[in-house]
Enzyme design. Structure first.
Site, PDB file in Angstrom:
ATOM      1  N   HIS A 199     119.675  47.708   7.240  1.00 49.03           N
ATOM      2  CA  HIS A 199     121.019  47.728   7.807  1.00 49.03           C
ATOM      3  C   HIS A 199     121.262  46.416   8.531  1.00 49.03           C
ATOM      4  O   HIS A 199     120.345  45.866   9.145  1.00 49.03           O
ATOM      5  CB  HIS A 199     121.159  48.894   8.803  1.00 49.03           C
ATOM      6  CG  HIS A 199     122.574  49.250   9.075  1.00 49.03           C
ATOM      7  ND1 HIS A 199     123.348  48.572   9.988  1.00 49.03           N
ATOM      8  CD2 HIS A 199     123.365  50.190   8.522  1.00 49.03           C
ATOM      9  CE1 HIS A 199     124.550  49.104   9.987  1.00 49.03           C
ATOM     10  NE2 HIS A 199     124.599  50.083   9.114  1.00 49.03           N
ATOM     11  N   ASP A 246     122.522  56.505   4.395  1.00 52.78           N
ATOM     12  CA  ASP A 246     122.636  56.876   2.986  1.00 52.78           C
ATOM     13  C   ASP A 246     121.346  57.398   2.382  1.00 52.78           C
ATOM     14  O   ASP A 246     121.341  57.898   1.266  1.00 52.78           O
ATOM     15  CB  ASP A 246     123.117  55.664   2.167  1.00 52.78           C
ATOM     16  CG  ASP A 246     124.525  55.292   2.546  1.00 52.78           C
ATOM     17  OD1 ASP A 246     125.336  56.207   2.662  1.00 52.78           O
ATOM     18  OD2 ASP A 246     124.786  54.101   2.750  1.00 52.78           O
TER      19      ASP A 246
END
Ligand code: ACO
Length: 428
Positions: free
Chosen positions: A306, A363
């Site tokens: 991320h 996710d």
């Protein structure tokens, strides 16, 4: 302003104001830099650029903290529904009973789409990606109800919010129905937000779908965990478009397009496809991890890494727990969950991932939760878009409410050719 930073350029010292946010984040204000020095800053990918001041969401990526309007995500999860969270994100506080009831009624009243608009779905090929339909149809909404783009006061904003949040759910379900060749299902007035969506997705004219409380709760959790995530790619897109004074619907349609990419909202699809491929090929997890580390054919561990979180993504922790609970409640198992757990364990003790601070993001487990509640893969990114709508609306509202807001217009460093002269066609 809290202080000054000094910058020496070509022998001259310039003073730049510094700012500290309410959570101690520090920034150097360079808004007058070009005017005073002739320099601009260069920050490919905007990793160090604060594009705005925002009071919506706070993230501390090193500590794994996510707060909506100051409230930690862990406190909201399982307690506030998606609709209550949406109100909080958009209007700044948890709603009172009266505000909650009024907003719920507005959402129910807004659930239908114009009958003419229903015909648009027939014009898309059956193979059309639902994200393409969603972005087009959100834009179309304002053409069918031009009044909703005129936002003069809080009541207008509340109505526009309800129209967008409610109809996006109807459009999303309709795009799925169109893609499988089933008739579109009308919303029901008696159902709450998440249940109504499941009804429009899974009911057919001769059989009503009844969502269990567990499935409804899991969907509410999924949506509220996605409600906002500060200045990510799609939200920055919404702000960028909104800064030109484009209307809420046009701005959020642009957000859908930005979310579509596999490095952003499309990652939940990519993560499940990756798990499915490992499952189908029988490839040992260790072998897949080796391929990722070797960067074989650009293979990435989807659902990992991320830009902001360099520690656990707190949403992924909540989802991992919820996936276990939902599967147990529904008396289901999922071989992809076993592979995900094995991959996570392998990655978390591998130097490649440790050194790069790569952890599971939202996710990694969200696709498994969506599978558990029966959402088909083609709809995963659409689900993300429904969930992210409050964040997009809140950020658009911030721009719209700010009288000093200026059009977003970054600069660049030109690195192309110089002094090139036009050549006649026969000399090229
Ligand atoms: N698998 C393997 N290696 C990775 C991964 C990954 N998922 N993510 C980053 N890396 C590696 C990069 O190859 C790079 O290695 P290098 O230093 O040897 O060149 C290093 O880690 C840094 O990665 P960047 O790409 O510079 O990180 P960036 O902040 O630009 O990208 C992103 C973040 C796009 C999320 C990236 O981690 C990624 O592609 N992850 C997979 C896709 C994904 O899960 N996206 C969802 C993000 S969350 C969201 O949008 C809701």
């Amino acid at each position: 302003m809290s202080g000054v930073a000094r910058l020496e350029l070509d022998g001259t010292v310039y003073e730049l104001p510094t700012y500290v946010g309410t959570e101690g984040e520090r920034a150097i204000d360079i808004s007058k830099l070009r005017d005073t020095t002739g320099y601009i800053t260069l920050d490919d990918g905007y990793g160090n650029t604060g594009s705005c001041r925002s009071a919506v969401t706070f993230i501390d990526g090193d500590a794994g903290i996510l707060r909506y309007r100051g409230i930690p995500i862990e406190e909201l999860a399982g307690r506030s529904s998606f609709v209550e969270t949406a109100w909080l994100v958009i209007f700044g506080t948890l709603p009172t009973v009266e505000q909650r009831d009024r907003f719920s009624t507005l959402l129910s009243d807004s659930a239908m789409i114009d009958e003419v608009m229903r015909k648009h779905f027939n014009a898309f090929p059956q193979s059309a990606p639902p994200m393409a339909i969603l972005s087009a149809m959100i834009n179309t909404l304002s053409a069918h109800d031009a009044g909703v783009t005129q936002i003069e006061d809080d009541a207008d904003m509340e109505r526009a919010t309800a129209v967008l949040m409610s109809k996006v759910r109807t459009i999303a379900a309709a795009s799925y129905k169109a893609s499988i060749g089933e008739p579109l299902v009308y919303p029901r007035y008696d159902l709450k937000y998440a249940e109504n969506f499941l009804h429009m997705m899974f009911s057919v004219p001769y059989r009503q779908f009844e969502a269990t409380p567990e499935v409804t709760a899991a969907l509410n959790l999924f949506l509220m965990l996605h409600a906002d995530h500060e200045q990510n790619c799609s939200t920055s897109t919404v702000r960028m478009v909104g800064s030109s004074k484009a209307n809420l619907f046009a701005s959020c349609a642009a957000g859908v397009c930005a979310l579509w990419g596999p490095l952003h909202g499309g990652a939940n699809v990519a993560a499940v496809q990756m798990l499915q491929q490992i499952n189908d090929s029988g490839m040992p997890v260790a072998e897949f991890v080796r391929k990722v580390k070797n960067k074989d054919e650009g293979v990435k561990l989807m659902g990992f890494g991320h830009r902001v979180y360099k520690n656990f993504d707190p949403r992924s922790k909540i989802l991992k727990k919820s996936v276990d609970e939902v599967l147990a409640q529904l008396d289901k198992t999922d071989p992809l969950l076993d592979i995900a757990l094995e991959l996570e364990a392998a990655a978390l003790e591998d130097d490649y991932f440790i050194e790069r601070k790569l952890y599971p993001n939202v996710d990694f487990y969200s696709g498994i939760l969506l599978r558990a509640i029966g959402i088909p893969l083609e709809m995963f990114t659409v689900m993300f878009a429904i969930g992210r709508m409050p964040g997009w609306i809140a950020n658009w509202k911030e721009i719209n409410d700010d009288e000093k807001s200026r059009i977003y217009r970054p600069r660049q460093i030109y690195v192309g050719p110089t002094g090139v002269q036009w050549q006649p066609r026969d000399e090229r």
